[in-house]
Write a protein that holds these residues in place. Sequence first.
Motif, short mmCIF file in Angstrom:
data_model
loop_
_atom_site.label_atom_id
_atom_site.label_comp_id
_atom_site.label_asym_id
_atom_site.label_seq_id
_atom_site.Cartn_x
_atom_site.Cartn_y
_atom_site.Cartn_z
N LYS A 153 0.84 -1.19 0.00
CA LYS A 153 0.00 0.00 0.00
C LYS A 153 0.88 1.25 0.00
CE LYS A 153 -3.95 -2.08 2.39
NZ LYS A 153 -4.85 -1.97 1.23
N GLN A 154 0.35 2.31 -0.62
CA GLN A 154 1.10 3.56 -0.69
C GLN A 154 0.17 4.72 -0.37
OE1 GLN A 154 3.84 4.08 -3.97
NE2 GLN A 154 3.16 6.20 -4.23
N GLN A 155 0.68 5.72 0.36
CA GLN A 155 -0.11 6.90 0.70
C GLN A 155 0.35 8.08 -0.15
OE1 GLN A 155 0.38 7.46 4.92
NE2 GLN A 155 -1.33 6.08 5.41
N THR A 156 -0.59 8.91 -0.48
CA THR A 156 -0.26 10.13 -1.25
C THR A 156 -1.12 11.28 -0.75
OG1 THR A 156 -0.02 11.07 -3.46
CG2 THR A 156 -1.97 9.73 -3.07
N GLN A 157 -0.58 12.49 -0.88
CA GLN A 157 -1.30 13.68 -0.45
C GLN A 157 -2.05 14.25 -1.65
OE1 GLN A 157 -1.34 14.69 2.79
NE2 GLN A 157 -0.13 12.82 3.15
N VAL A 158 -3.35 14.46 -1.49
CA VAL A 158 -4.21 14.98 -2.56
C VAL A 158 -4.71 16.36 -2.16
CG1 VAL A 158 -6.28 14.61 -3.94
CG2 VAL A 158 -4.90 12.65 -3.17
N ALA A 159 -4.44 17.35 -3.00
CA ALA A 159 -4.91 18.72 -2.72
C ALA A 159 -6.43 18.76 -2.76
CB ALA A 159 -4.33 19.70 -3.74
N LEU A 160 -7.04 19.44 -1.78
CA LEU A 160 -8.49 19.55 -1.75
C LEU A 160 -8.97 20.60 -2.75
CD1 LEU A 160 -9.19 19.36 2.08
CD2 LEU A 160 -9.32 17.54 0.39
N ALA A 161 -10.20 20.45 -3.16
CA ALA A 161 -10.78 21.35 -4.15
C ALA A 161 -10.86 22.77 -3.61
CB ALA A 161 -12.19 20.87 -4.52
N THR A 162 -10.85 23.70 -4.53
CA THR A 162 -10.87 25.12 -4.17
C THR A 162 -12.07 25.46 -3.29
OG1 THR A 162 -9.75 25.73 -6.21
CG2 THR A 162 -10.99 27.46 -5.11
N GLN A 163 -13.19 24.81 -3.52
CA GLN A 163 -14.40 25.17 -2.80
C GLN A 163 -14.50 24.52 -1.43
OE1 GLN A 163 -17.91 24.65 -5.12
NE2 GLN A 163 -17.35 26.21 -6.60
N SER A 164 -13.43 23.85 -0.96
CA SER A 164 -13.49 23.19 0.34
C SER A 164 -13.71 24.19 1.46
CB SER A 164 -12.21 22.39 0.59
OG SER A 164 -11.09 23.24 0.56
N ALA A 165 -13.07 25.37 1.38
CA ALA A 165 -13.25 26.38 2.41
C ALA A 165 -14.67 26.91 2.40
CB ALA A 165 -12.25 27.52 2.21
N PHE A 166 -15.23 27.10 1.23
CA PHE A 166 -16.63 27.52 1.12
C PHE A 166 -17.54 26.46 1.73
CE2 PHE A 166 -20.58 27.43 -1.55
CZ PHE A 166 -21.17 28.57 -1.02
N SER A 167 -17.27 25.21 1.39
CA SER A 167 -18.05 24.10 1.95
C SER A 167 -17.93 24.07 3.47
CB SER A 167 -17.57 22.78 1.37
OG SER A 167 -18.30 21.70 1.91
N GLY A 168 -16.72 24.40 3.98
CA GLY A 168 -16.54 24.44 5.43
C GLY A 168 -17.38 25.51 6.08
N LEU A 169 -17.48 26.68 5.44
CA LEU A 169 -18.32 27.75 5.97
C LEU A 169 -19.79 27.37 5.95
CD1 LEU A 169 -16.64 30.95 4.45
CD2 LEU A 169 -16.87 30.40 6.88
N VAL A 170 -20.20 26.75 4.85
CA VAL A 170 -21.58 26.31 4.71
C VAL A 170 -21.93 25.30 5.80
CG1 VAL A 170 -23.13 24.96 3.25
CG2 VAL A 170 -21.80 26.83 2.25
N THR A 171 -21.03 24.35 6.02
CA THR A 171 -21.26 23.33 7.05
C THR A 171 -21.33 23.98 8.43
OG1 THR A 171 -20.06 21.70 5.73
CG2 THR A 171 -20.36 21.21 8.07
N TYR A 172 -20.43 24.91 8.70
CA TYR A 172 -20.42 25.61 9.99
C TYR A 172 -21.75 26.33 10.22
CZ TYR A 172 -19.39 29.31 13.38
OH TYR A 172 -19.45 30.16 14.44
N LEU A 173 -22.20 27.08 9.22
CA LEU A 173 -23.44 27.83 9.36
C LEU A 173 -24.62 26.91 9.58
CD1 LEU A 173 -23.10 30.71 6.74
CD2 LEU A 173 -23.81 30.99 9.11
N ASN A 174 -24.65 25.81 8.84
CA ASN A 174 -25.75 24.86 8.97
C ASN A 174 -25.80 24.28 10.39
OD1 ASN A 174 -26.51 21.62 8.55
ND2 ASN A 174 -27.89 23.07 7.56
N ASN A 175 -24.65 23.97 10.92
CA ASN A 175 -24.59 23.41 12.28
C ASN A 175 -25.03 24.44 13.31
OD1 ASN A 175 -23.63 20.96 11.31
ND2 ASN A 175 -21.47 21.50 11.63
#
Length: 414
Positions: A122-144
Amino acid sequence: MVNLFSKAQPNDVFTPRSREINERMYVDRPELEERLEDALKGDKYIIVHGESGNGKTWLYKRVLTHKSVRFEIVNLANAVLHGSLLSAFEAKLAELGIETPTQRTEEFDFGVRPGGIGGGGKQQTQVALATQSAFSGLVTYLNNKAHGKRSVLVLDNFEQIVDDTDYLRAVASIIISADEESIAKHGVKLLLVGVPRDLKQLVAKVGNASTIANRLIEIPEVARLTLDEAISLMSRGFEKELRCEFTLDKVFLYKEICWKTDRIAQQIHELCLKIALEAQRDNNIISLDVVSRAERKWLEESFTSDLAVIENLMNSIETKVGRKNQVIYSLGKVDKEDFKHSDIERIVREEFDVDEGINLNLPQMLASFSKAENPLIRRTPKNNAYRFVSPKLKMAIRAGLQLDAEHRVVKIVE
């Protein structure tokens, strides 16, 4: 009495000591409030626009607060400061105490293992998150925080990014993402707030125009106060709350304040604050001298850069006629948002008794004012008229220039 005042609020002449007084001092905008409330019930993202100081922020905060709608504000000036919309979202998450992952670890098998026998692993690799991840984080925060109820993410000061297509594309991408399950399920509404009248068109032109337009709803412009609204507000402040006495015609004073501030709520507040503080030093009496001192301080403290723009375009004091000065003074007299050279020519001829046979060369002069290093006016989008670069420039002309005994245009503040 001084404690009655604190920092200016957009739609409030006096920021009072208590919530009760604050409610009394608020200028009701029933139609705008109703339109915003209706838009909040729909599925589209919302645009609120209007000139700076007219009360956009006060309007949406009042409606959202009264309707108990949870909201957070992202100042788009931070997008410019940090270099991207994503960075502005990340800064907001950091402000809220939420860490934003920029990449994730994924694990996968490698190697050839027929029948499960042989080399591999098995091998691990780092994958950059999509640009909208921060927006999604704000949306999730507000919803909670809203416990699944309707909430709003405000993108304020939109005028800060309107000249950059990269920022506009980023906003367009977020608007389009409204249909994505990961975003839509949270029920968070986007509220775009800014000065430009054509925000929808500005965003739509960098994306799928019809798709963007179908996802946005624009409430009517948050315009300057009406004359009656402004006079009512000043009357409540000076007469009912502060109980000032007048040695001049108070109705004339209120109309003069409306004229000089162009009925912009924030500027009415600031000038009235100066008058009230000067009146306090004079036994709570508002006199011509009190108003004069207050106006001078208001000009010096609020319009230094605007007066400099105007002064750089004026004729020297030695100029006999001072035609540029006359035109600038006449620009302050115009009562239209958008105006043509014929509107200004009419004012110049009437105000300064200029014979019809004299060529004023207005088209060229106005063009030079718009092309200056620090322009006074700018062409409208349709390119057939002009408007002030900022409402403060019009106010600076109205309050900072006057006619002397020889009917020459002179500055009040040197």
